[in-house]
Scaffold this active site. Structure first.
Site, short mmCIF file in Angstrom:
data_model
loop_
_atom_site.label_atom_id
_atom_site.label_comp_id
_atom_site.label_asym_id
_atom_site.label_seq_id
_atom_site.Cartn_x
_atom_site.Cartn_y
_atom_site.Cartn_z
N CYS A 266 -29.39 38.21 18.08
CA CYS A 266 -30.09 36.86 18.25
C CYS A 266 -29.98 35.92 17.05
CB CYS A 266 -31.45 36.90 18.73
SG CYS A 266 -31.83 38.00 19.95
N PRO A 269 -30.71 30.03 14.28
CA PRO A 269 -30.02 29.32 13.72
C PRO A 269 -28.72 29.68 12.63
CG PRO A 269 -31.89 28.73 13.01
CD PRO A 269 -32.12 30.00 13.52
N ASP A 322 -25.96 36.61 25.90
CA ASP A 322 -27.39 37.01 26.27
C ASP A 322 -27.26 38.28 26.00
OD1 ASP A 322 -29.76 37.69 27.27
OD2 ASP A 322 -29.72 36.86 29.13
N CYS A 392 -40.58 37.12 13.05
CA CYS A 392 -41.43 36.34 12.20
C CYS A 392 -42.88 36.16 12.62
CB CYS A 392 -40.75 35.01 11.73
SG CYS A 392 -41.25 33.96 10.58
#
Length: 456
Positions: A266, A269, A322, A392
């Protein structure tokens, strides 16, 4: 009357967040740039906008006490802005009231300006220390509710933080750290930049990561290494969890020929992917550092986020995919980074309005996705290889519970002590996971668990 551009900019950001669900950290820099607001005025606008958005819960409780009718949304946002100046900034009361009333007169009208003047004068009659006992629940009978109002956090987040900390002792310190403006932390990607280069551009070396530097003022985008993507803005805990993954020794019996293969599932960014890409290529240095020569595949389910990863990496292969429906064969990677989608509760200090947008009902849905992704990550790694599960967020339902549930369902993985691969930092918890905290480490509240795939 001269226009107060800093306060107008801050008010426009607050209105956009309130009215259109805008993101302050994206909108404010654009407004400052487009309107030519720089220097002290830019710093003032930033503190006004971010500080007001962080303190909404407290300021709304005080405003409600000071008026017998609900203000219109635009007036309410101006009152919030004025309350922040009166209660949390060193702005003289007459200036805080006068500039806010002028703003209401300019943006809303003369009638609402008179109303704002009356409310602000009532707010100015007490300090924040005097207001909190009036508007917050009693600390003895409702400690969570009291802290929620006193420190401007939703009750459910305060409760989740208390559970993650294992008690109340550190809770006020954590909530205070969430309300403090964080330093801009840079990463010098190894082989492409250095901390020394960032120092020459005005930064100071970081506390933990060997690649970190702090920028206390100025625009990081104006630094040449950042503009060239040889360096970037990246929280220090984010750097360290990526570095920890590269430090875990592998069982080389099934190692792929031609160097290690890494996967960032994942990746958007691109912060961790940018650092992993540099370490994979050039190595990490140090006696236990990865020597280099690996190849990274970075994937993200959203095309625009995958494009950001492509822009910030150099040698990585980047795809849109995905993670729950893998585009890769199982058991082929040596190391897998799973920075799982989460509530982001660990980065509230960087996203001032986020605490008021998060909904506890999203925890269950995110938990299902996190479990599926962690299972897919373990499927992707070879026997003897390792997976870093990162969020996070310190919320137990997104961290320890997810890892425990996945391990309980599978017999092919074991959890390693993540703290052993983070020698730079202490205070990471009792293990085997590692938990960073804003009040302990000055970083985001980043969680790391390291899992090894067992042999059949």
């Amino acid at each position: 009357m001269p226009r107060d551009e800093a306060r107008i900019a801050a008010f426009d950001v607050i209105r956009a967040v309130d009215e259109r669900d805008a993101y302050a950290n994206l909108l404010l820099p654009r407004i400052l740039r487009d309107r030519g607001i720089r220097g002290r005025d830019a710093a003032l606008a930033t503190e006004l906008a971010y500080g007001t958005l962080r303190g909404l819960g407290t300021y709304d409780a005080i405003i409600e006490t000071c008026t017998d009718r609900a203000p219109d949304p635009d007036v309410r946002d101006a009152l919030r802005l004025g309350a922040h100046q009166l209660l949390r900034m060193r702005v003289p009361p007459h200036a805080a009231v006068g500039t806010t009333v002028d703003l209401v007169r300019l943006r809303v009208g003369p009638g609402p300006a008179k109303f704002a003047n009356a409310v602000l004068r009532r707010i100015a009659s007490r300090t924040i220390e005097e207001w909190v006992p009036i508007v917050a629940p009693d600390a003895a009978t409702d400690p969570v509710g009291h802290l929620a109002v006193a420190h401007a956090h939703p009750r459910w987040i305060v409760s989740a933080f208390r559970d993650a900390l294992g008690g109340d002792a550190e809770l006020p310190g954590l909530l205070d750290a969430d309300n403090a403006r964080p330093l801009v932390t840079l990463v010098a990607r190894p082989g492409r930049s250095s901390v020394k280069e960032l120092e020459e551009a005005g930064a100071t070396p970081g506390r933990y990561s060997p690649y970190a530097a702090y920028l206390r003022e100025g625009d990081p985008g104006q630094i040449e290494a950042v503009a060239d993507t040889r360096a970037a803005v990246q929280d220090e805990a984010s750097q360290l969890v990526a570095l920890a993954l590269t430090r875990v020794p592998l069982d080389d019996a099934d190692a792929a020929a031609g160097g290690e293969r890494w996967l960032d599932m994942c990746a958007g960014p691109g912060g961790k992917a940018g650092l992993l890409d540099a370490i994979a290529t050039y190595g990490a240095g140090g006696p236990a550092g990865f020597p280099g020569g690996a190849r990274l595949l970075a994937a993200d389910v959203q095309f625009h986020r995958a494009r950001l990863v492509w822009q910030t990496t150099r040698r990585a292969d980047v795809i849109t995919a995905d993670g729950t429906e893998p585009a890769w064969r199982p058991g082929v990677f040596d190391r897998v980074m799973l920075d799982a989608p989460c509530t982001g509760l660990g980065a509230l200090r960087r996203r001032p309005e986020a605490r008021w947008r998060r909904d506890p009902s999203a925890i269950a849905e995110l938990g299902r996705l996190q479990r599926r992704l962690l299972g897919a990550a373990l499927d992707a790694v070879r026997p003897g290889g390792v997976v870093a599960y990162v969020t996070c967020s310190p919320h137990l339902a997104e961290t320890r519970v997810v890892v425990g549930d996945v391990l309980a369902r599978r017999g092919d993985a074991e959890q390693l002590d993540a703290r052993a691969y983070l020698p730079e930092a202490d205070g990471l918890g009792d293990g085997p996971h590692a938990q960073f905290w804003p009040h302990r480490h000055g970083t985001d509240a980043m969680f790391l668990a390291i899992l090894r795939k067992r042999r059949p």
